[in-house]
Write a protein that holds these residues in place. Structure first.
Motif, PDB file in Angstrom:
ATOM      1  N   GLU A 332      56.929  23.658  56.843  1.00 27.55           N
ATOM      2  CA  GLU A 332      55.975  24.767  56.868  1.00 27.55           C
ATOM      3  C   GLU A 332      56.455  25.887  57.782  1.00 27.55           C
ATOM      4  O   GLU A 332      56.346  27.074  57.448  1.00 27.55           O
ATOM      5  N   ALA A 333      57.003  25.519  58.953  1.00 27.51           N
ATOM      6  CA  ALA A 333      57.503  26.526  59.888  1.00 27.51           C
ATOM      7  C   ALA A 333      58.692  27.281  59.295  1.00 27.51           C
ATOM      8  O   ALA A 333      58.799  28.508  59.424  1.00 27.51           O
ATOM      9  N   ALA A 334      59.581  26.545  58.616  1.00 22.90           N
ATOM     10  CA  ALA A 334      60.747  27.182  58.004  1.00 22.90           C
ATOM     11  C   ALA A 334      60.319  28.139  56.893  1.00 22.90           C
ATOM     12  O   ALA A 334      60.867  29.241  56.761  1.00 22.90           O
ATOM     13  N   ALA A 336      57.398  29.702  56.681  1.00 19.94           N
ATOM     14  CA  ALA A 336      56.745  30.857  57.305  1.00 19.94           C
ATOM     15  C   ALA A 336      57.773  31.816  57.893  1.00 19.94           C
ATOM     16  O   ALA A 336      57.636  33.047  57.781  1.00 19.94           O
ATOM     17  N   TYR A 337      58.817  31.240  58.495  1.00 20.47           N
ATOM     18  CA  TYR A 337      59.882  32.069  59.081  1.00 20.47           C
ATOM     19  C   TYR A 337      60.604  32.861  57.991  1.00 20.47           C
ATOM     20  O   TYR A 337      60.857  34.064  58.133  1.00 20.47           O
ATOM     21  N   ALA A 338      60.916  32.176  56.874  1.00 17.41           N
ATOM     22  CA  ALA A 338      61.591  32.857  55.766  1.00 17.41           C
ATOM     23  C   ALA A 338      60.701  33.943  55.172  1.00 17.41           C
ATOM     24  O   ALA A 338      61.176  35.056  54.857  1.00 17.41           O
ATOM     25  N   LYS A 340      58.367  35.647  56.695  1.00 18.82           N
ATOM     26  CA  LYS A 340      58.287  36.749  57.651  1.00 18.82           C
ATOM     27  C   LYS A 340      59.508  37.655  57.526  1.00 18.82           C
ATOM     28  O   LYS A 340      59.386  38.890  57.550  1.00 18.82           O
ATOM     29  N   HIS A 341      60.675  37.050  57.388  1.00 14.64           N
ATOM     30  CA  HIS A 341      61.883  37.866  57.282  1.00 14.64           C
ATOM     31  C   HIS A 341      61.960  38.601  55.948  1.00 14.64           C
ATOM     32  O   HIS A 341      62.460  39.719  55.899  1.00 14.64           O
ATOM     33  N   SER A 344      59.704  41.619  56.460  1.00 15.62           N
ATOM     34  CA  SER A 344      60.313  42.648  57.305  1.00 15.62           C
ATOM     35  C   SER A 344      61.448  43.367  56.589  1.00 15.62           C
ATOM     36  O   SER A 344      61.628  44.575  56.719  1.00 15.62           O
TER      37      SER A 344
END
Length: 347
Positions: A332-334, A336-338, A340-341, A344
């Motif tokens: 889930e964290a990975a 969310a990080y992807a 977000k990028h 951006s």
């Protein structure tokens, strides 16, 4: 033993030579696709196979070919991931810091092999999440060999020599598989598996030349792992469901029984160097065939283990399901990080 004091596995160099030759042929194949009329896709696919070229992800392929590859590659990937368990529980119990580091590196390699193979399967239009779910639901299989327990440190050596050795014999021909992404993944996997076999062989060599208790432990491990390793090549040819079609499509290059015979012929001289015996009183050289006669594995046991009734089936799957659930937050964290990028970058 080589001049630098490293134990060498008899016959290993020949297998590596086969991998290097397959790698060279892969490069040549990429530059020599057959010239044919692609208005008939079935005929063009057949021409690619007949010319010993590679089918690539964007090429048309029969649905049965695609599904067969997904089944085989997924089972292979699942086996690499489940296969981390039998040796993983010996990392903290290995007899020295050096042995711990080597075993840790090997288990990490197996995880990497699983990732290469899941990535190869994804080129066929199936997601990694789908394949993992099928494994966790028990709808896809992994190699029966990983449902046997590792009782002593010598088992880690026996797995390296026999299990990884059988895997190499089975997988080296896959470097010439007709599906390009699978063949390319197998080049690297086979090179790394060759080192794993050498590591296991060195463990057994050390034990076999140690104290009487250590030698007995090594022999016991070989006795227990020999027949399950022979069963790794699958059922006899007369009972194999997929082999004939896989060979026609050049996914496989040799039958189950041919590969099993090659493995036996390879192991006998290796066992002689170790000074350990293979647990088969019927094992003897057949001058007419130019190969060893041997007792086949118990295929009824193989089918029972495949069906879920092996010594460690439930344990292996319970551990995998638990690890998958506990790793949910990482996925889930990975994600969310992807996300977000991506956001951006789009902005």
């Amino acid at each position: 033993m080589s001049g630098d004091g490293v134990v060498e596995v008899p016959g290993r160099r020949g297998l590596l030579d086969e991998v290097e030759a397959a790698e060279a042929d892969l490069r040549a194949a990429a530059e020599a696709r057959p010239v044919a009329d692609q208005s008939d896709l079935t005929a063009y696919f057949a021409a690619v196979i007949a010319a010993d070229q590679k089918v690539e992800p964007r090429d048309w392929m029969p649905e049965a070919y695609r599904k067969g590859l997904i089944r085989q590659i997924a089972q292979h990937a699942h086996s690499e991931i489940i296969g981390m368990q039998p040796e993983g529980n010996w990392i903290t119990r290995a007899p020295s810091l050096k042995r711990k580091a080597i075993l840790l590196a090997k288990v990490q390699d197996e995880a990497g092999h699983g990732l290469y193979l899941y990535a190869a399967a994804e080129t066929l239009g199936v997601s990694r999440d789908e394949l993992v779910d099928l494994l966790l639901q028990g709808r896809q299989k992994y190699s029966s060999i990983f449902n046997y327990p590792t009782l002593t440190w010598a088992d880690v050596g026996a797995i390296g020599w026999l299990v990884d050795g059988a895997a190499i014999v089975n997988q080296v021909p896959l470097c010439r598989c007709s599906y390009g992404p699978y063949a390319r993944a197998m080049i690297r996997i086979c090179k790394e598996e060759s080192f794993h076999q050498r590591q296991g062989y060195e463990i057994l060599y050390t034990l076999a030349n140690g104290t009487p208790a250590q030698r007995a432990m090594a022999q016991d491990a070989v006795n227990r792992w020999w027949y399950p390793s022979l069963a790794m090549f699958g059922p006899p040819d007369r009972e194999s469901t997929h082999s004939e079609q896989s060979m026609a499509w050049k996914i496989k290059r040799f039958s189950n029984d041919e590969l099993r015979q090659r493995f036996v012929d390879m192991c006998v001289p290796q066992a002689e160097v170790l000074g350990l015996s293979l647990p088969d009183p019927a094992l003897r050289w057949n001058e007419q065939r130019g190969s060893y006669d041997f007792t086949p594995p118990d295929f009824d046991e193989l089918f029972r283990v495949i069906a879920g009734d092996g010594p460690c089936n439930r344990q292996r799957m319970a551990h995998r399901r638990r690890a998958h659930a506990e790793g949910a937050w990482v996925r889930e964290a990975a994600a969310a990080y992807a996300a977000k990028h991506r956001s951006s970058d789009a902005g």
